[in-house]
Design a protein around this motif. Structure first.
Motif, PDB file in Angstrom:
ATOM      1  N   UNK A  48       9.118  12.498  -8.163  1.00 17.03           N
ATOM      2  CA  UNK A  48       8.845  13.804  -8.015  1.00 17.03           C
ATOM      3  C   UNK A  48       7.736  14.280  -7.263  1.00 17.03           C
ATOM      4  N   UNK A  49       6.512  13.618  -7.370  1.00 12.34           N
ATOM      5  CA  UNK A  49       5.641  14.097  -6.571  1.00 12.34           C
ATOM      6  C   UNK A  49       5.403  14.063  -4.980  1.00 12.34           C
ATOM      7  N   UNK A  50       6.736  13.335  -4.577  1.00  9.22           N
ATOM      8  CA  UNK A  50       6.740  13.211  -3.027  1.00  9.22           C
ATOM      9  C   UNK A  50       8.096  13.836  -2.592  1.00  9.22           C
ATOM     10  N   UNK A  51       9.236  13.971  -3.251  1.00  9.06           N
ATOM     11  CA  UNK A  51      10.389  14.532  -2.854  1.00  9.06           C
ATOM     12  C   UNK A  51      10.235  15.951  -2.137  1.00  9.06           C
TER      13      UNK A  51
ATOM     14  N   UNK B 190       2.885   0.400   4.771  1.00  6.29           N
ATOM     15  CA  UNK B 190       2.817   1.349   3.772  1.00  6.29           C
ATOM     16  C   UNK B 190       1.732   0.902   2.680  1.00  6.29           C
ATOM     17  N   UNK B 191       1.283   1.901   1.966  1.00 10.46           N
ATOM     18  CA  UNK B 191       0.225   1.672   0.919  1.00 10.46           C
ATOM     19  C   UNK B 191       1.074   1.197  -0.540  1.00 10.46           C
ATOM     20  N   UNK B 192       1.415  -0.111  -0.353  1.00 11.03           N
ATOM     21  CA  UNK B 192       2.387  -0.414  -1.494  1.00 11.03           C
ATOM     22  C   UNK B 192       1.595  -1.751  -2.051  1.00 11.03           C
TER      23      UNK B 192
ATOM     24  N   UNK C 209       2.746   3.276  -6.713  1.00 11.84           N
ATOM     25  CA  UNK C 209       2.214   4.139  -7.968  1.00 11.84           C
ATOM     26  C   UNK C 209       2.425   5.486  -7.826  1.00 11.84           C
ATOM     27  N   UNK C 210       3.264   5.807  -7.155  1.00  8.01           N
ATOM     28  CA  UNK C 210       3.710   7.404  -6.958  1.00  8.01           C
ATOM     29  C   UNK C 210       4.959   7.717  -7.268  1.00  8.01           C
TER      30      UNK C 210
ATOM     31  N   UNK D 165      10.995  15.204   6.141  1.00 10.48           N
ATOM     32  CA  UNK D 165      10.941  15.375   4.738  1.00 10.48           C
ATOM     33  C   UNK D 165      11.481  14.320   3.915  1.00 10.48           C
ATOM     34  N   UNK D 166      10.741  13.730   2.795  1.00 12.50           N
ATOM     35  CA  UNK D 166      11.402  12.645   1.956  1.00 12.50           C
ATOM     36  C   UNK D 166      12.582  13.173   1.147  1.00 12.50           C
ATOM     37  N   UNK D 167      13.670  12.730   1.186  1.00 10.96           N
ATOM     38  CA  UNK D 167      14.768  13.205   0.069  1.00 10.96           C
ATOM     39  C   UNK D 167      15.208  11.942  -0.706  1.00 10.96           C
ATOM     40  N   UNK D 168      14.619  10.915  -0.570  1.00  9.97           N
ATOM     41  CA  UNK D 168      14.864   9.922  -1.532  1.00  9.97           C
ATOM     42  C   UNK D 168      13.819   8.769  -1.499  1.00  9.97           C
ATOM     43  N   UNK D 169      13.505   8.350  -2.823  1.00 14.78           N
ATOM     44  CA  UNK D 169      12.565   7.804  -2.788  1.00 14.78           C
ATOM     45  C   UNK D 169      12.700   6.575  -4.189  1.00 14.78           C
TER      46      UNK D 169
END
Length: 318
Positions: free
Chosen positions: A42-45, A86-88, A38-39, A25-29
């Motif tokens: 809050x939308x991925x954490x 990654x989609x960056x 462009x994300x 699970x993502x805990x830091x972005x």
């Protein structure tokens, strides 16, 4: 205070940082990832890798993250094999065009006291470095190409001749096939230069080079400027009879240019003399044998009235 400092550092760094927990699970972005994906965080954490990156399931990056969490293995994903995992995107225009930034990805296990193992993914934009490397490669190829081309006529130069002759000589030895060489000299070219000037002389050589190239149509045949007003043609897998036919075609093609030459001792137009030699390479044979024999044939052609072809049998010398 330390937490504020850490947040400030994460916001300021110019690399992407994503941290996964033991369940992926993502805990830091960090902000850099927000900006280029462009994300917003809050939308991925709290979401898993597979939720956020469904197109990357079982990819090399996904496997590297799994290995870091499960077996404590760190990975540096080669940019050569994983150009843009990654989609960056570097700019909004790139995002609209679907053109991802070039990335270097480092996957490292994280050990946090009293917590299960975590995984840090560090992403660096290497687009500029890749572009610079590509440009350097292109320049290197161009320089190499230029170093093998005669600056005046645009055909192969002496260095290219030497390399090609060595290569085709090895091929002839390996395959037991004949190799022929034609040495070519422009008749009374010094007189041409003296009478018409060096600029006209250069133009004459350019037209002759083009005429010679028109005759040689096989992929491995090579015509080169050997030096001054001398040219040479390498004819792989060509016997003496075939080489003689090609030499006569070369002579006729140059004569058909009908370039005026008032100071020639053989005609009122530009002509060439040609010396032909053919070698069936034997263990003792060397490229020098072929060149020497073709030179002798050319010498005989120049002393036999010029504007003609002379064939000289090539025999390996000890």
């Amino acid at each position: 205070m330390q937490l504020d400092l850490l947040q400030g550092v994460l916001k300021a760094v110019r690399t992407g940082i994503i941290v996964f927990d033991a369940e992926q699970r993502i805990i830091l972005w960090n902000d850099w990832v927000e900006q280029h994906s462009r994300i917003v965080a809050d939308d991925v954490l709290g979401k898993t890798f597979t939720d956020v990156f469904p197109d990357m399931i079982d990819s090399r990056t996904h496997v590297a993250i799994s290995e870091a969490l499960r077996n404590n293995f760190a990975s540096l994903l080669s940019q050569t094999l994983n150009k843009a995992p990654f989609p960056l995107y570097s700019t909004p225009a790139d995002a609209a065009a679907g053109m991802r930034m070039q990335q270097a990805v480092h996957v490292m296990p994280l050990h946090i006291p009293a917590l299960p193992r975590h995984c840090l993914v560090q992403i660096t934009d290497v687009s500029m470095a890749v572009s610079r490397e590509r440009k350097l490669r292109e320049q290197a190829v161009e320089l190499q190409s230029q170093s093998l081309v005669d600056g005046l006529t645009g055909i192969a130069n002496r260095r290219r001749f030497d390399l090609h002759l060595e290569q085709e000589f090895r091929n002839a030895k390996r395959n037991s096939t004949p190799l022929s060489l034609i040495m070519i000299d422009v008749d009374y070219f010094k007189n041409y230069n003296d009478n018409y000037g060096h600029q006209r002389g250069d133009g004459c050589l350019v037209q002759i080079a083009s005429a010679l190239e028109r005759v040689l149509v096989r992929a491995n045949d090579l015509v080169s400027r050997y030096g001054g007003e001398e040219f040479a043609a390498i004819l792989p897998n060509t016997n003496e009879e075939g080489a003689l036919r090609v030499a006569e075609a070369l002579r006729a093609e140059v004569e058909s240019l009908a370039l005026a030459h008032a100071c020639s001792g053989v005609a009122d137009h530009v002509t060439i003399s040609l010396g032909v030699s053919t070698l069936m390479p034997e263990p003792a044979a060397k490229t020098g044998n072929l060149i020497h024999a073709a030179d002798r044939a050319l010498y005989q052609a120049k002393h036999s009235g010029r504007n003609c072809v002379v064939v000289n049998a090539c025999k390996p010398r000890a």
